[in-house]
Motif scaffolding. Structure first.
Motif, mmCIF file in Angstrom:
data_model
loop_
_atom_site.group_PDB
_atom_site.id
_atom_site.type_symbol
_atom_site.label_atom_id
_atom_site.label_comp_id
_atom_site.label_asym_id
_atom_site.label_seq_id
_atom_site.Cartn_x
_atom_site.Cartn_y
_atom_site.Cartn_z
ATOM 1 N N LYS A 206 20.457 -1.878 0.655
ATOM 2 C CA LYS A 206 19.652 -1.139 1.625
ATOM 3 C C LYS A 206 20.138 -1.493 3.028
ATOM 4 O O LYS A 206 20.126 -2.664 3.414
ATOM 5 C CB LYS A 206 18.174 -1.514 1.447
ATOM 6 N N GLU A 252 8.588 -4.049 8.912
ATOM 7 C CA GLU A 252 9.410 -3.250 8.010
ATOM 8 C C GLU A 252 10.875 -3.221 8.436
ATOM 9 O O GLU A 252 11.752 -2.901 7.631
ATOM 10 C CB GLU A 252 8.873 -1.819 7.931
ATOM 11 N N GLU A 258 11.308 -8.724 4.308
ATOM 12 C CA GLU A 258 11.132 -7.931 3.093
ATOM 13 C C GLU A 258 11.572 -8.718 1.859
ATOM 14 O O GLU A 258 10.929 -8.665 0.802
ATOM 15 C CB GLU A 258 11.910 -6.618 3.189
ATOM 16 N N HIS A 355 0.778 -4.650 -1.591
ATOM 17 C CA HIS A 355 1.867 -3.712 -1.296
ATOM 18 C C HIS A 355 1.223 -2.427 -0.763
ATOM 19 O O HIS A 355 0.371 -1.835 -1.420
ATOM 20 C CB HIS A 355 2.631 -3.438 -2.598
ATOM 21 N N ASP A 357 2.701 0.541 0.234
ATOM 22 C CA ASP A 357 3.448 1.802 0.166
ATOM 23 C C ASP A 357 3.790 2.153 -1.285
ATOM 24 O O ASP A 357 4.962 2.380 -1.612
ATOM 25 C CB ASP A 357 4.722 1.690 1.004
ATOM 26 N N ASN A 362 8.583 4.836 -4.990
ATOM 27 C CA ASN A 362 8.809 3.384 -4.973
ATOM 28 C C ASN A 362 8.460 2.719 -6.300
ATOM 29 O O ASN A 362 8.343 1.494 -6.362
ATOM 30 C CB ASN A 362 7.976 2.733 -3.862
ATOM 31 N N LEU A 380 9.385 -1.193 -6.147
ATOM 32 C CA LEU A 380 10.453 -1.257 -5.146
ATOM 33 C C LEU A 380 9.866 -1.282 -3.735
ATOM 34 O O LEU A 380 8.677 -1.100 -3.540
ATOM 35 C CB LEU A 380 11.376 -0.042 -5.287
ATOM 36 N N ASP A 381 10.752 -1.470 -2.751
ATOM 37 C CA ASP A 381 10.443 -1.357 -1.319
ATOM 38 C C ASP A 381 9.285 -2.274 -0.910
ATOM 39 O O ASP A 381 8.126 -1.869 -0.844
ATOM 40 C CB ASP A 381 10.104 0.093 -0.952
ATOM 41 N N HIS A 382 9.626 -3.500 -0.569
ATOM 42 C CA HIS A 382 8.615 -4.518 -0.257
ATOM 43 C C HIS A 382 8.535 -4.815 1.241
ATOM 44 O O HIS A 382 8.216 -5.924 1.652
ATOM 45 C CB HIS A 382 8.922 -5.789 -1.054
ATOM 46 N N GLY A 383 8.794 -3.778 2.047
ATOM 47 C CA GLY A 383 8.774 -3.980 3.489
ATOM 48 C C GLY A 383 7.384 -4.072 4.087
ATOM 49 O O GLY A 383 7.182 -4.759 5.087
#
Length: 595
Positions: A206, A252, A258, A355, A357, A362, A380-383
């Motif tokens: 990413k 983020e 993240e 989380h 989002d 995700n 996924l996507d742990h921002g």
């Protein structure tokens, strides 16, 4: 004796009073040029102004990521909106107010999508609670997706050279293989597939888009100013959340943070026997990660956003003719959604680490490694995460349980601590649970809307009054609730997209009640009483199970006999829309709760 020169000069001055030595000197020079015309002056000024603006624009575009241009666009849009409202939001123009809302929604949407970057994230944060906004605004915000064109590979290579001192691939590259074409591109980053050197492991890389960093300060400063103006001009209680949301949006952009979020979540998952096999958090490779590059384990799976593929994976849809035959995952869509609702309920009420989002893009679905028929959810996507304090967790669990039990006294006791106005428990519960709620007992406080047959102008004025009565002390409101409600709406939308295979409300309520029974530092008697209340609450929730069971039976009958039958979440949504229209005068978009 007088000199001849003096006598000549004196004589000349007498005869020609205006003639002076200076005039004599100028007499030998050429005549002054005629004055320029006004048109020539304006043309020259316009040219200089254009050159100046063009120079500033070029510098802003090439060296400042168009930050100034984007903010001028923002200010211009906001001034137009404010002017339009001040002129046209009047009793005499009530019939044209729907068209006013249309124009405003279009301008807001065009601004957010034109600016992109963090504006998409800001718009999504604002859109998490658009039920209080006019219907055209709801419609526009529902189509605000976090996608964007990918930046060229040359830009990605420059990021790698800045972060690692070498390119992504090649003889001295970071990876053995790096796919130049991104597999996904969002507002602040894009993802590429790569292969580690000397290994058969594939990874997801990413990479943050460079413009985002340069735009952040400008974007968040403008966002703060715009929210202050809307709070001041339109009396909408939005400004109190600005700093909290801005801080989390900045997080983020920090991929080191993240990576830490992913590591912490993986620890929670591994420590909970209920999720250790059913949930997976991809491993992060710290040696290939920086603040702007994040490298994580590559996972092959089906995105939850691909509804048809998910239903084929669990055997509820026939496989494609060209697909290789595989054994379907056991438990069907029910098993997938049960895991998801339980996971995010545990995050809210037990772990205090949420989380924020969980949209379907995700979430991946795959078989558990080594167990080909057992479904596993990959997050996924742990921002974007929020940490929920023990006190707020206890209050949130208590009010959630009370809302479902119809306990007005408990709901209003907790919400009063949060700065919610007297008598607003029904309204708070309805929008927290995303279903109509009528708490037991007489309602106190001012009426929500004294005039049920109001004009569009009167409804707008009444809505502002209701919001003022709703949040009477924004300093006391736990700001984390904005993200918790966002999380719940997305989970609801995920359940809804698969036909509502689980009773989300019952599962979430069970976790809330159990968390209260497990509150630390209770005496033996208090612990015994808490568990007894938990058992009683489970019996109360049997009515929810009965309604859910009937809706599921109706769905099956509809599939068998060919008539349309909506799912449980759709039924709740329809009830919510009818209640909002009849009691609050709100026109809620049919996709408002789709997440």
């Amino acid at each position: 004796m007088t000199s001849p020169h003096y006598r000549f000069t004196a004589h000349a001055l007498k005869r020609y009073p205006t003639w002076t030595p200076a005039a004599k000197r100028s007499a030998h020079t050429s005549a002054p040029p005629p004055p320029r015309s006004r048109l020539q002056k304006y043309a020259r000024r316009t040219l200089y102004t254009g050159l100046g603006i063009g120079t500033i624009w070029a510098l802003d575009t090439n060296f400042n990521a168009s930050a100034i241009t984007r903010n001028i666009r923002t200010v211009h849009t906001c001034v137009r909106i404010a002017t339009d409202y001040s002129i046209n939001f009047t009793p005499s123009k009530s019939e044209s107010i729907p068209q006013l809302h249309e124009r405003v929604a279009e301008r807001m949407y065009d601004l957010i999508t034109s600016n992109g970057g963090l504006y998409i994230k800001i718009g999504q944060a604002m859109g998490a609670n658009t039920a209080f906004l006019p219907k055209p605004v709801q419609d526009k915000f529902q189509s605000l997706f976090d996608d964007a064109p990918q930046v060229p590979y040359s830009v990605i290579e420059s990021v790698f050279r800045s972060e690692f001192g070498r390119p992504p691939s090649g003889p001295d590259g970071v990876f053995e293989i790096f796919h130049e074409q991104a597999i996904a591109s969002a507002s602040i980053a894009q993802v590429h597939k790569a292969k580690l050197r000397g290994s058969d492991r594939w990874v997801a890389v990413k990479i943050q888009k460079p413009d985002v960093v340069r735009q952040t300060w400008w974007d968040l400063t403008t966002y703060k100013g715009v929210m202050w103006l809307y709070d001041y001009w339109f009396e909408l209680p939005v400004f109190f959340l600005v700093d909290y949301i801005s801080d989390h949006l900045r997080q983020e952009l920090d991929f080191v943070q993240e990576a830490e979020n992913a590591r912490r979540t993986a620890e929670f998952v591994r420590a909970d026997p209920n999720f250790a096999q059913r949930v997976h958090i991809p491993d992060v490779y710290a040696e290939y990660s920086t603040k702007r590059v994040l490298t994580a384990e590559w996972i092959d799976g089906v995105r939850l956003s691909d509804r048809e593929a998910v239903l084929r994976l669990v055997g509820e849809k026939p496989p494609l003719p060209s697909a290789q035959p595989v054994r379907p995952l056991q438990g069907g869509a029910h098993a997938i959604m049960k895991t998801m609702v339980e996971l995010f309920s545990a995050q809210m009420f037990s772990w205090g680490w949420v989380h924020c989002d969980p949209h379907p893009g995700n979430v991946l679905i795959r078989p558990v490694p080594g167990r080909p028929t057992q479904p596993q959810l990959v997050l996924l996507d742990h921002g974007l995460y929020v940490s929920v304090s023990e006190d707020t967790r206890r209050q949130w669990a208590s009010v959630f349980k009370a809302m479902l039990a119809g306990d007005r006294a408990e709901v209003e006791a907790v919400t009063a601590e949060w700065g919610v106005g007297l008598g607003m428990g029904d309204l708070f519960a309805s929008f927290a649970l995303m279903r109509p709620v009528r708490l037991k007992g007489a309602r106190t406080g001012p009426p929500l809307f004294p005039n049920g047959d109001a004009t569009d102008y009167e409804r707008g004025v009444q809505m502002k009054a209701a919001l003022r009565n709703f949040l009477v002390d924004t300093d006391r409101m736990p700001k984390v609730l904005a993200f918790l409600l966002r999380n719940m709406r997305m989970v609801q939308g995920n359940n809804q997209s698969l036909g509502s295979p689980v009773n989300r409300i019952r599962i979430t309520a069970t976790y809330a009640s159990r968390a209260l029974a497990k509150t630390p530092n209770l005496s033996f008697a208090q612990r015994l009483r808490a568990w007894w209340h938990h058992v009683l609450f489970q019996s109360v929730m049997l009515s929810s199970d009965a309604v859910f069971f009937w809706v599921r039976v109706r769905q099956y009958l509809g599939q068998m006999f060919g008539f349309k039958a909506v799912g449980f979440e759709d039924e709740l949504e329809n009830m919510m829309r009818r209640t909002a229209k009849s009691t609050l005068g709100l026109e809620i978009n049919k996709d408002m709760f789709s997440g």
